[in-house]
Write a protein that holds these residues in place. Structure first.
Motif, PDB file in Angstrom:
ATOM      1  N   THR A 499      -1.338   1.028   4.070  1.00  0.00           N
ATOM      2  CA  THR A 499      -0.075   0.292   3.978  1.00  0.00           C
ATOM      3  C   THR A 499       0.635   0.539   2.657  1.00  0.00           C
ATOM      4  N   ASN A 500      -0.130   0.611   1.567  1.00  0.00           N
ATOM      5  CA  ASN A 500       0.487   0.838   0.256  1.00  0.00           C
ATOM      6  C   ASN A 500       1.223   2.169   0.209  1.00  0.00           C
ATOM      7  N   ASP A 501       0.720   3.167   0.945  1.00  0.00           N
ATOM      8  CA  ASP A 501       1.399   4.471   0.965  1.00  0.00           C
ATOM      9  C   ASP A 501       2.713   4.387   1.733  1.00  0.00           C
ATOM     10  N   THR A 502       2.684   3.702   2.873  1.00  0.00           N
ATOM     11  CA  THR A 502       3.909   3.644   3.686  1.00  0.00           C
ATOM     12  C   THR A 502       4.993   2.789   3.020  1.00  0.00           C
ATOM     13  N   LYS A 503       4.596   1.888   2.134  1.00  0.00           N
ATOM     14  CA  LYS A 503       5.613   1.116   1.403  1.00  0.00           C
ATOM     15  C   LYS A 503       6.484   2.032   0.554  1.00  0.00           C
ATOM     16  N   ASN A 504       5.882   3.143   0.090  1.00  0.00           N
ATOM     17  CA  ASN A 504       6.643   4.075  -0.744  1.00  0.00           C
ATOM     18  C   ASN A 504       7.641   4.899   0.059  1.00  0.00           C
ATOM     19  N   TRP A 505       7.509   4.871   1.401  1.00  0.00           N
ATOM     20  CA  TRP A 505       8.434   5.646   2.218  1.00  0.00           C
ATOM     21  C   TRP A 505       9.874   5.124   2.085  1.00  0.00           C
ATOM     22  N   ARG A 506      10.027   3.840   1.729  1.00  0.00           N
ATOM     23  CA  ARG A 506      11.378   3.289   1.646  1.00  0.00           C
ATOM     24  C   ARG A 506      12.198   3.949   0.541  1.00  0.00           C
ATOM     25  N   PHE A 507      11.491   4.582  -0.423  1.00  0.00           N
ATOM     26  CA  PHE A 507      12.191   5.258  -1.526  1.00  0.00           C
ATOM     27  C   PHE A 507      12.247   6.780  -1.324  1.00  0.00           C
ATOM     28  N   ALA A 508      11.608   7.265  -0.267  1.00  0.00           N
ATOM     29  CA  ALA A 508      11.404   8.712  -0.123  1.00  0.00           C
ATOM     30  C   ALA A 508      12.591   9.398   0.529  1.00  0.00           C
ATOM     31  N   ASN A 509      12.775  10.648   0.091  1.00  0.00           N
ATOM     32  CA  ASN A 509      13.755  11.536   0.708  1.00  0.00           C
ATOM     33  C   ASN A 509      13.081  12.447   1.727  1.00  0.00           C
ATOM     34  N   ARG A 510      11.842  12.856   1.403  1.00  0.00           N
ATOM     35  CA  ARG A 510      11.044  13.687   2.312  1.00  0.00           C
ATOM     36  C   ARG A 510       9.603  13.183   2.320  1.00  0.00           C
ATOM     37  N   VAL A 511       8.990  13.232   3.506  1.00  0.00           N
ATOM     38  CA  VAL A 511       7.582  12.841   3.659  1.00  0.00           C
ATOM     39  C   VAL A 511       6.885  13.902   4.510  1.00  0.00           C
ATOM     40  N   MET A 512       5.746  14.369   4.029  1.00  0.00           N
ATOM     41  CA  MET A 512       4.912  15.284   4.803  1.00  0.00           C
ATOM     42  C   MET A 512       3.494  14.742   4.803  1.00  0.00           C
ATOM     43  N   THR A 513       2.931  14.539   6.000  1.00  0.00           N
ATOM     44  CA  THR A 513       1.544  14.092   6.112  1.00  0.00           C
ATOM     45  C   THR A 513       0.797  15.036   7.047  1.00  0.00           C
ATOM     46  N   ALA A 514      -0.507  15.093   6.865  1.00  0.00           N
ATOM     47  CA  ALA A 514      -1.386  15.861   7.753  1.00  0.00           C
ATOM     48  C   ALA A 514      -2.756  15.209   7.694  1.00  0.00           C
ATOM     49  N   GLY A 515      -3.583  15.446   8.720  1.00  0.00           N
ATOM     50  CA  GLY A 515      -4.944  14.915   8.646  1.00  0.00           C
ATOM     51  C   GLY A 515      -5.433  14.314   9.935  1.00  0.00           C
ATOM     52  N   ASP A 516      -6.347  13.371   9.803  1.00  0.00           N
ATOM     53  CA  ASP A 516      -7.096  12.836  10.937  1.00  0.00           C
ATOM     54  C   ASP A 516      -6.548  11.501  11.448  1.00  0.00           C
ATOM     55  N   MET A 517      -5.308  11.163  11.098  1.00  0.00           N
ATOM     56  CA  MET A 517      -4.787   9.851  11.496  1.00  0.00           C
ATOM     57  C   MET A 517      -4.746   9.702  13.004  1.00  0.00           C
ATOM     58  N   GLU A 518      -5.149   8.539  13.467  1.00  0.00           N
ATOM     59  CA  GLU A 518      -5.054   8.207  14.890  1.00  0.00           C
ATOM     60  C   GLU A 518      -3.851   7.301  15.154  1.00  0.00           C
ATOM     61  N   LEU A 519      -3.367   6.649  14.095  1.00  0.00           N
ATOM     62  CA  LEU A 519      -2.271   5.692  14.247  1.00  0.00           C
ATOM     63  C   LEU A 519      -1.211   5.939  13.194  1.00  0.00           C
ATOM     64  N   LEU A 520       0.053   5.754  13.577  1.00  0.00           N
ATOM     65  CA  LEU A 520       1.144   5.721  12.620  1.00  0.00           C
ATOM     66  C   LEU A 520       1.417   4.267  12.255  1.00  0.00           C
ATOM     67  N   PRO A 521       1.954   4.029  11.079  1.00  0.00           N
ATOM     68  CA  PRO A 521       2.150   2.639  10.647  1.00  0.00           C
ATOM     69  C   PRO A 521       3.282   1.947  11.408  1.00  0.00           C
ATOM     70  N   ILE A 522       3.161   0.649  11.540  1.00  0.00           N
ATOM     71  CA  ILE A 522       4.279  -0.173  12.016  1.00  0.00           C
ATOM     72  C   ILE A 522       5.131  -0.471  10.786  1.00  0.00           C
ATOM     73  N   LEU A 523       6.275   0.143  10.702  1.00  0.00           N
ATOM     74  CA  LEU A 523       7.108   0.000   9.503  1.00  0.00           C
ATOM     75  C   LEU A 523       7.865  -1.323   9.550  1.00  0.00           C
ATOM     76  N   SER A 524       7.650  -2.131   8.523  1.00  0.00           N
ATOM     77  CA  SER A 524       8.327  -3.432   8.453  1.00  0.00           C
ATOM     78  C   SER A 524       9.594  -3.349   7.615  1.00  0.00           C
ATOM     79  N   HIS A 525       9.919  -2.168   7.155  1.00  0.00           N
ATOM     80  CA  HIS A 525      11.068  -1.992   6.282  1.00  0.00           C
ATOM     81  C   HIS A 525      11.812  -0.729   6.676  1.00  0.00           C
TER      82      HIS A 525
END
Length: 907
Positions: A499-525
């Protein structure tokens, strides 16, 4: 009673059956089976001792057993261990007469295993591989003098490491120093020397680790270098390396790595195998502490260059005529290199940036720029490099700057991914045809390579020096002032993004993720500044949560490729500013009608969607700004809609399901085509597959066209990279006009011919870029490459198969010869031959050896029946008799079949 009498003859017959009696003897007489086993084991050990005595004889000093004999010795040793374990198990089991009922299963297991091991030993005793055959071991070649740009200090360390490689007491060497100091250069130089000097190593493995690397990724890379399947595990790698001499060069590790987890036999182990084989590991790191935790036998620190060495390196990368001809520029140049503090990376990058500066004012400006940054390289503090290296970035044209920063988020990925990314971000500019965009990308990449800001690996993947990558991300974050502006992060071992990582998305211009995630976050913002989102290679991720897309209203670029996503949610219609959508290599089987709301869409990439078929009528034509459509090889659109796309489409790839579709595509700029099940197609001309002079066709499949008789290669030279011809039985030959095959297919890398009756493949001999050749299930072919007698001399004078690395010959029942003359195969490293029982010779020239051909897959019986004009050749080759032999093309076709079956079941 009658029933019992009736069963007695049956029981009597069963009891007299030899197989049944054999299995009963396992239970009642395990000791007898063990005695027989011990008898043949003594014979095997006597034979092994005789061989070892001969190998140790003084007259054989300087020689070593060939690879086949080494394999036999290893198998004999393994069998001895198994026999001893079985004897120990029997002695502990206390299988006496009074306890045999409760130990019945144990007795059976021991008896059957003893019987099986006896058979294995009988095979070993008769095996021709046990015949003594020795190979001359030449003394190591002298290490050539290092090039002066290495510097005396680096050259000295190179000599030291080479001496450790011949020292039996040193197993692991740690090389450490700050980023950019030359550690990778040193390891690359060691690799080059080992490739050219005879130091009796069977495998030299150069593996790049880097920060946040996962053990699974490293294992895959090692398996790839050993020509093992990508699914090969720790044990598979270990079994190959434990019976070979190897050097592992492990570059850029950031923390302790357990070699056992990678399948690497430990170079400092106590087992007997290390006495027979040489295991060496040389690794580089930024930390002396990592060297200690890895247990390195020797640690070598790489330091910055001395002033005179720094001056030489700088002059090698700048225009030396300019600085030598003007004393004032010479003086400024020396002040410039002082700021670099002897760090090779800084000297090289700054030197390249200055190579086109020829006047005194330009040099003065550079010096002022560096001085105004009020910084210099501080040894051990990589961040102090960034302002200095940024000068090279500042020297780039504006559009190339943006391309460089965007490329940094895609490091380690192939070139085509860059092309797609730069197009989607609008960095290539407008273009009429895809060829124009490709040419511009090549120009930009050349500019960045010449500036030493990126490079490509031998297999075409984009790479950055770790310090250059860190600098790029520092620049993208407004020189460290806005760390969350660009976010690039891997989540390997994480099921969801914290959750702490996705909070930073509100300030981001570009986001790139990769890996073993099974779920994407429910964005509250909301993420109002997010323009670019890349969720890559997350195969466990199978859906997008509801409400995810509405939180990013200004998103322009969305890449979900190589994930497990099964469908796009309906609220994708909220992304009204979206211009680029990539859902390639996912499990999505249909395109939602909500895409019509995305009227700014320019790039729609839906490549390799196994469940995709016809796209909903009207969907593509309603997206009137579309420039690029990629539905290859499964999806297609109807002819009427193709007519409407002519107005604005710049590139299209898809499946061809009718001759009407094929006719319409001849007026469109095609990039990838799969022509399948066109039963009425009799003749096909290459120049009709794309609009004249503007096509950029780089992948073509022709499959299951039962009446196709003529394939005419005509028109201008092609850009084709991949060609697959499958199940086209009436096609007997290919007709060439205008250009010769090497000119026409000057970029062809993979050629696969399956279930066809072509009579000759001589036209592939000189294709300059052909990397993989796969010929399978062609029932009539008797000789692959058959030039006429008068042509043999001119053909043999040209370089044959100049780039071929992988050759697959599978299920060719009439194949009696590959060629009627010897072939070079200068780069061949992988050879698979299966079900070619009439093939009795391989056309290798003298001098081919196992260092070149690292992987041969075939059946033992076939290999041992081969005839050789030069009896020395087979002693240098070590085939693998395992049954796993998937070529890439076979795997693709198999996967396509599985996906279609799964899709039909779902329907």
């Amino acid at each position: 009673m009658d029933l019992v009498k009736g069963c007695l003859p049956l029981c009597s017959g069963i009891m007299q059956n030899s197989v049944v009696l054999q299995h009963m003897s396992f239970v009642f007489h395990p000791k007898g089976k063990l005695d027989e086993l011990e008898s043949v084991m003594r014979d095997l050990m006597a034979k092994k001792e005789d061989i070892q005595r001969e190998l140790d004889h003084p007259r054989n000093k300087g020689k070593r057993p060939n690879s086949q004999l080494r394999r036999w010795l290893h198998k004999a040793g393994e069998t001895e261990d198994k026999v001893q374990q079985l004897l120990d198990e029997y002695s502990k089991g206390n299988c006496d007469a009074f306890s045999w009922l409760k130990n019945c299963y144990s007795r059976y297991k021991i008896g059957s295993e003893a019987f099986k091991l006896k058979d294995e030993i009988d095979v070993l005793l008769k095996d021709k591989q046990s015949e003594i055959s020795l190979v001359e071991t030449q003394p190591p070649l002298p290490v050539p003098a290092s090039h002066r740009i290495l510097g005396k200090g680096i050259a000295s360390k190179l000599d030291t490491i080479c001496s450790y490689l011949t020292d039996e007491t040193v197993g692991m060497v740690g090389v450490w120093g700050m980023g950019g100091v030359g550690k990778t250069t040193l390891l690359r130089k060691i690799q080059s020397l080992l490739d050219n000097a005879n130091m009796a190593f069977d495998h030299v493995l150069f593996i790049v680790a880097s920060q946040n690397i996962q053990l699974e990724k490293l294992r895959e890379e090692i398996a790839k270098k050993l020509q093992l399947p990508s699914s090969a595990g720790t044990e598979d790698i270990f079994n190959v390396l434990k019976i070979n001499n190897f050097v592992l060069l492990l570059d850029d590790i950031w923390e302790e790595i357990d070699l056992n987890d990678l399948g690497i036999p430990h170079p400092c182990g106590d087992n007997n195998s290390t006495k027979q084989y040489k295991y060496k590991v040389v690794f580089s790191t930024r930390s002396e502490d990592v060297c200690a935790r890895m247990g390195a036998s020797k640690m070598i620190r790489v330091e910055c260059l001395e002033p005179d060495e720094a001056w030489d390196l700088f002059k090698d990368n700048v225009n030396s005529d300019v600085i030598e001809s003007d004393e004032r520029i010479n003086k400024i140049a020396k002040q410039v290199i002082n700021a670099c503090s002897g760090l090779p990376l800084a000297l090289k990058v700054i030197g390249k940036a200055m190579s086109n500066k020829k006047t005194l004012p330009e040099w003065k400006f550079v010096l002022r720029s560096l001085e105004s940054s009020n910084t210099k390289v501080v040894q051990g503090v990589e961040e102090s490099l960034f302002p200095i290296l940024k000068f090279s970035y500042d020297n780039l044209p504006d559009n190339v700057k943006n391309c460089f920063l965007s490329a940094s988020m895609l490091q380690g990925r192939p070139k085509y991914k860059l092309l797609e990314c730069w197009m989607g971000l609008g960095l290539v500019g407008d273009f009429v045809y895809l060829q124009e965009a490709f040419d511009k990308v090549e120009y930009i990449l050349k500019t960045l390579e010449e500036s030493c800001l990126l490079y490509f690996s031998h297999d075409g993947y984009m790479c950055f020096h770790d310090v250059i990558y860190e600098m790029a991300m520092w620049i993208a974050s407004d020189c460290g002032m806005n760390r969350n502006k660009w976010i690039a992060k891997g989540y390997y071992g994480f099921t969801e993004i914290p959750t702490n990582d996705t909070k930073n998305w509100r300030f981001a211009n570009r986001v790139m993720t990769a890996g073993d995630m099974e779920l994407l976050p429910i964005l509250s913002h909301q993420c109002p500044d997010l323009l670019c989102l890349m969720i890559l290679e997350s195969f466990l991720l199978n859906n997008i949560p509801e409400g995810f897309f509405p939180q990013m209203p200004n998103l322009m670029y969305l890449d979900l490729s190589r994930t497990g996503i099964k469908e796009l949610p309906k609220d994708i219609k909220c992304l009204v500013n979206l211009q680029y959508l990539n859902i390639s290599d996912t499990l999505i089987s249909s395109l939602p009608k909500e895409l019509v709301y995305l009227n700014k869409m320019q790039y729609l990439l839906c490549r390799d969607l196994g469940g995709l078929s016809k796209v909903e009528d009207g969907l593509m034509s309603k997206l009137q700004k579309l420039k690029v459509i990629d539905l290859y090889p499964y999806g297609w659109v109807e002819p009427d809609e193709l007519k409407l796309l002519k107005k604005h489409i710049r590139a299209i790839g898809m499946r061809v399901v009718s001759q009407e579709v094929l006719q319409q595509l001849s007026y469109l700029p095609t990039t990838q085509l799969c022509i399948e099940n066109l039963d009425k197609l009799i003749s096909l001309s290459f120049d009709t597959l794309s609009c004249k002079n503007h096509g950029f066709l780089h992948a073509l499949q022709i499959k299951s066209c039962s009446q196709l008789e003529r394939l005419v290669m005509n028109g201008i030279e092609t850009h084709l990279n991949d060609l697959i011809i499958c199940d086209v039985k009436k096609l007997l030959n290919i007709i060439w006009t205008d250009l010769s095959p090497p000119e026409f297919f000057h970029m062809l890398k993979r050629l696969c011919i399956f279930r066809c009756n072509l009579t000759s493949f001589s036209w592939v001999l000189h294709l300059p870029c052909l990397f993989e050749l796969n010929i399978e299930d062609c029932a009539e072919i008797e000789m692959l490459f058959y030039p006429e007698e008068r042509e043999i001399q001119p053909v043999s004078e040209c370089l044959m198969f100049p780039a071929l690395q992988s050759l697959f010959l599978i299920k060719l029942p009439k194949l009696g010869s590959i060629s009627n003359f010897a072939l070079d195969f200068p780069r061949l490293s992988q050879l698979t031959v299966r079900q070619c029982l009439n093939l009795k010779k391989l056309p290798f020239r003298h001098g081919i050896n196992n260092r070149q051909i690292t992987y041969i897959n075939c059946k033992r019986k076939w290999w041992e029946s081969l005839e050789w004009d030069d009896g020395i050749i087979p002693s240098h080759l070590a085939p693998d008799y395992s049954t796993i032999f998937w070529s890439l093309s076979s795997w693709v076709l198999h996967l396509q079949k599985v996906l279609r079956t799964a899709n039909s079941l779902c329907e």
